[in-house]
Design a protein around this motif. Structure first.
Motif, short mmCIF file in Angstrom:
data_model
loop_
_atom_site.label_atom_id
_atom_site.label_comp_id
_atom_site.label_asym_id
_atom_site.label_seq_id
_atom_site.Cartn_x
_atom_site.Cartn_y
_atom_site.Cartn_z
N GLY A 138 0.77 -1.08 -0.15
CA GLY A 138 -0.05 -0.02 0.06
C GLY A 138 0.77 1.15 -0.01
O GLY A 138 1.88 0.68 -0.06
N ALA A 140 0.33 5.77 0.17
CA ALA A 140 -0.75 7.05 0.36
C ALA A 140 0.26 8.14 -0.46
O ALA A 140 1.40 8.22 -0.99
CB ALA A 140 0.23 7.74 1.44
N ALA A 174 -8.03 7.49 -6.03
CA ALA A 174 -8.36 7.31 -4.70
C ALA A 174 -9.57 5.73 -4.92
O ALA A 174 -9.17 4.96 -4.77
CB ALA A 174 -9.51 7.68 -3.92
N GLY A 178 -7.45 2.35 -4.23
CA GLY A 178 -7.83 1.13 -3.79
C GLY A 178 -7.97 0.54 -2.84
O GLY A 178 -7.16 -0.42 -2.16
N ARG A 183 -3.26 5.11 -0.87
CA ARG A 183 -4.95 5.94 -0.39
C ARG A 183 -4.48 7.13 -1.13
O ARG A 183 -3.26 7.65 -1.09
CB ARG A 183 -4.81 6.43 1.26
CG ARG A 183 -5.08 5.21 2.05
CD ARG A 183 -5.12 5.51 2.95
NE ARG A 183 -3.79 6.26 3.89
CZ ARG A 183 -4.04 6.81 4.22
NH1 ARG A 183 -4.12 8.21 3.50
NH2 ARG A 183 -2.17 7.20 5.28
N CYS A 184 -5.55 8.39 -1.29
CA CYS A 184 -5.20 9.75 -2.47
C CYS A 184 -6.23 10.37 -2.31
O CYS A 184 -6.88 10.02 -1.92
CB CYS A 184 -5.20 9.27 -4.31
SG CYS A 184 -4.41 8.06 -4.51
N ASN A 185 -5.41 11.50 -1.61
CA ASN A 185 -6.50 12.95 -1.00
C ASN A 185 -4.92 13.87 -1.39
O ASN A 185 -4.00 14.08 -2.13
CB ASN A 185 -6.24 12.49 0.65
CG ASN A 185 -6.58 11.33 0.95
OD1 ASN A 185 -7.37 11.56 0.96
ND2 ASN A 185 -5.99 10.26 1.37
N LYS A 238 -5.35 6.38 7.87
CA LYS A 238 -5.13 4.78 7.51
C LYS A 238 -6.64 5.02 6.54
O LYS A 238 -6.42 3.83 6.01
CB LYS A 238 -5.25 3.93 7.56
CG LYS A 238 -6.03 3.75 9.77
CD LYS A 238 -5.25 2.39 10.28
CE LYS A 238 -6.41 1.79 11.61
NZ LYS A 238 -5.52 1.05 12.65
N TYR A 239 -7.83 5.13 7.27
CA TYR A 239 -8.95 5.53 6.53
C TYR A 239 -9.34 6.28 5.48
O TYR A 239 -10.42 6.66 5.36
CB TYR A 239 -9.82 4.66 7.77
CG TYR A 239 -10.79 4.15 7.36
CD1 TYR A 239 -11.33 2.63 6.29
CD2 TYR A 239 -12.71 4.06 7.21
CE1 TYR A 239 -12.82 2.09 5.85
CE2 TYR A 239 -13.92 3.15 6.56
CZ TYR A 239 -13.57 2.41 6.41
OH TYR A 239 -14.70 2.13 5.22
N THR A 241 -10.07 8.20 2.40
CA THR A 241 -8.76 8.16 0.35
C THR A 241 -9.56 9.55 -0.08
O THR A 241 -11.70 9.30 0.47
CB THR A 241 -8.42 7.24 0.37
OG1 THR A 241 -7.81 6.67 -1.03
CG2 THR A 241 -10.11 6.39 0.41
#
Length: 256
Positions: A138, A140, A174, A178, A183-185, A238-239, A241
């Motif tokens: 995974g 970020a 995201a 996923g 994760r993509c923000n 961690k949750y 995205t």
């Protein structure tokens, strides 16, 4: 030490928001790859940043390559893997905003802005995502978008679409990434005092106006954005995205 054991790539990291983020990520235990333009000035600034990070026992390297070049992402990833063995976080921060009116916008100014802010970013995100997928752990990805993704600017008709594009790219990525635990923000800074807007804010009347419209009563500093970037990069998020975080002192809600 929120980022202990993680390798973080940050583009446009030799100055402004990127520089502040690089230092804070290193303080939080990350191994940092400082992406910069590759110019003499950029290289000098990146090397001074490495020295600042080393002063508190942090680890960092620099990779010079134009953010507008579609191959820059591959160079950054290769540098990270060669030096530190992995890519765990990718922060797309590099950007330009040469203020210009719309009706006489030079084609070269428009294209340079779009290529730097969005097209290069697309392929850099893709390169980082492929490395994260291959690692199987995974990761970020964080895009430094802007409040300009949400509001217009008469002298920014070439700039605001790129920032809206980054915001949209993170939403789509995201979904696409996923399944691989990536994760993509995005973070959306308001008016932050950096080199990108120093000429614009040299207008004392405009400076006073922007300050007065910000509920917290001041313009932002690069350090104000570094913390939110670290949060989104860390396992504390961690949750999280497909999200966007305004970092603007309340400016956006006060523009409604």
């Amino acid at each position: 030490m929120l980022l202990a054991g993680k390798t973080v790539i940050i583009t446009g990291a030799s100055r402004g928001i990127g520089r502040a983020a690089a230092k804070e990520c290193a303080r939080q235990g990350a191994r940092v790859v400082i992406g910069h333009s590759g110019s003499e000035q950029g290289t000098e600034a990146a090397r001074s940043l490495i020295e600042e990070i080393a002063a508190f026992d942090g680890q960092a390297i620099e990779v010079g390559s134009d953010a507008a070049d579609p191959d820059t992402g591959d160079r950054l990833v290769a540098g990270a893997v060669n030096a530190f063995g992995s890519v765990d976080v990718f922060v797309n921060n590099a950007g330009i905003c040469p203020f210009h009116s719309f009706l006489d916008m030079p084609r070269e100014v428009y294209l340079k802005t779009v290529n730097t802010n969005l097209n290069g970013a697309y392929f850099a995100v893709q390169a980082a995502a492929n490395q994260m997928k291959n690692q199987g752990k995974g990761g970020a990805i964080i895009a430094v978008s802007s409040i300009s993704a949400l509001v217009g600017g008469g002298m920014q008709t070439h700039y605001t679409p790129t920032k809206a594009g980054l915001h949209s790219l993170m939403q789509s990525c995201a979904i696409a990434l996923g399944p691989y635990g990536i994760r993509c923000n995005s973070v959306l800074p308001g008016t932050i005092a950096t080199d990108i807007n120093k000429d614009d804010l040299a207008d004392e009347e405009k400076l006073a106006y922007m300050t007065s419209r910000t509920p917290l009563g001041r313009l932002g500093e690069p350090d104000d954005v570094a913390g939110p970037i670290v949060f989104l990069a860390s396992d504390m998020a961690k949750y999280v995205t497909g999200a966007s975080l305004l970092v603007d002192g309340g400016l956006f809600v006060n523009l409604q």
